[in-house]
Design an enzyme around this catalytic site. Structure first.
Site, PDB file in Angstrom:
ATOM      1  N   HIS A  62      12.770 -31.038  50.003  1.00 18.00           N
ATOM      2  CA  HIS A  62      12.616 -29.895  50.903  1.00 18.00           C
ATOM      3  C   HIS A  62      11.420 -29.039  50.519  1.00 18.00           C
ATOM      4  O   HIS A  62      11.005 -28.995  49.349  1.00 18.00           O
ATOM      5  CB  HIS A  62      13.862 -29.000  50.842  1.00 18.00           C
ATOM      6  N   LYS A  72       9.072 -22.505  43.063  1.00 16.72           N
ATOM      7  CA  LYS A  72      10.439 -22.528  42.538  1.00 16.72           C
ATOM      8  C   LYS A  72      10.423 -22.725  41.032  1.00 16.72           C
ATOM      9  O   LYS A  72       9.673 -23.557  40.512  1.00 16.72           O
ATOM     10  CB  LYS A  72      11.246 -23.658  43.192  1.00 16.72           C
ATOM     11  N   TYR A 132      17.810 -21.446  40.660  1.00 21.80           N
ATOM     12  CA  TYR A 132      16.359 -21.412  40.746  1.00 21.80           C
ATOM     13  C   TYR A 132      15.852 -20.155  41.448  1.00 21.80           C
ATOM     14  O   TYR A 132      16.478 -19.657  42.376  1.00 21.80           O
ATOM     15  CB  TYR A 132      15.796 -22.674  41.399  1.00 21.80           C
ATOM     16  N   ASP A 170      19.678 -34.281  55.144  1.00 17.22           N
ATOM     17  CA  ASP A 170      18.850 -35.080  54.226  1.00 17.22           C
ATOM     18  C   ASP A 170      18.886 -36.559  54.586  1.00 17.22           C
ATOM     19  O   ASP A 170      17.888 -37.266  54.463  1.00 17.22           O
ATOM     20  CB  ASP A 170      19.309 -34.851  52.787  1.00 17.22           C
TER      21      ASP A 170
END
Ligand code: T46
Length: 183
Positions: A62, A72, A132, A170
């Site tokens: 992603h 991230k 994260y 996904d």
């Protein structure tokens, strides 16, 4: 803090020190000065936390497009994951190349992934918790996905295609050829 430059410039594996004693350990998991010293001049605006209950869960690949592209800083606080970043920057010499690292509760390592990369992970244990920090807020309209095991990427995921546990989103993602001028 230990800082390792991985094979794609800009992707860093950070390992903050842990101070152990008879109670357990203490670690500064985020320190803006340590980040700046590592060359990360990011401002983080959102923290995420996901739990994946089974081994073999794959989340990703992603990213978010500009103006909501996200850097991230990823760590695994329970269990273990194999964390992957794929260069999606059109003009990058490493466009379409991937790097990966095992992040787990024992090593406390963190992967810094700048904006311009696809991100995903595969759980290596049950009950893997991933936390994260992101440099941009979530923006559903700017989210893009690429199939985790897109043939063009040739990523050696630690789970067989037929055994990976995926969200519908996904499982239905397009191949890497969809990435054109995203960054
Ligand atoms: C990403 C995100 C999702 N959501 C909501 C949207 C859905 O209702 C639910 C689950 O979202 P999703 O299935 O996209 O979650 P993941 O598959 O873990 O997605 C993440 O997987 C890879 C590893 C990433 O790096 C991204 O941060 C993110 O895309 O949370 C939010 O409310 N805020 C958010 O920032």
């Amino acid at each position: 803090m230990q800082v390792e430059q991985l094979s794609i410039p800009g992707i860093l594996l950070l390992t903050p020190p842990r101070f152990a004693d008879e109670r357990g350990f203490f670690s500064e998991t985020y320190n803006s000065r340590s980040m700046a010293e590592a060359g990360i001049d990011a401002v983080f605006v959102q923290d995420n936390h996901s739990l994946s209950r089974q081994r073999g869960v794959v989340r990703g690949l992603h990213c978010q497009l500009a103006p909501h592209a996200q850097g991230k800083l990823v760590r695994c606080t329970r269990g273990a994951i194999w964390d992957v970043a794929v260069d999606a920057r059109q003009d990058s010499p490493s466009f379409g190349r991937w790097v990966a690292a095992e992040l787990n509760a024992e090593n406390g390592s963190q992967l810094w992934i700048p904006p311009g990369f696809l991100h995903g992970f595969c759980t290596l244990t049950e009950n893997a918790e991933v936390q994260y920090k992101c440099t941009a807020l979530w923006n559903r309209d700017c989210e893009r996905s690429v199939l985790w095991n897109a043939p063009e990427l040739d990523i050696p995921w630690p789970v067989a295609p037929g055994e990976a546990i995926l969200s519908d989103k996904d499982a239905e993602a397009p191949g890497f050829s969809a990435v054109r001028n995203w960054f």
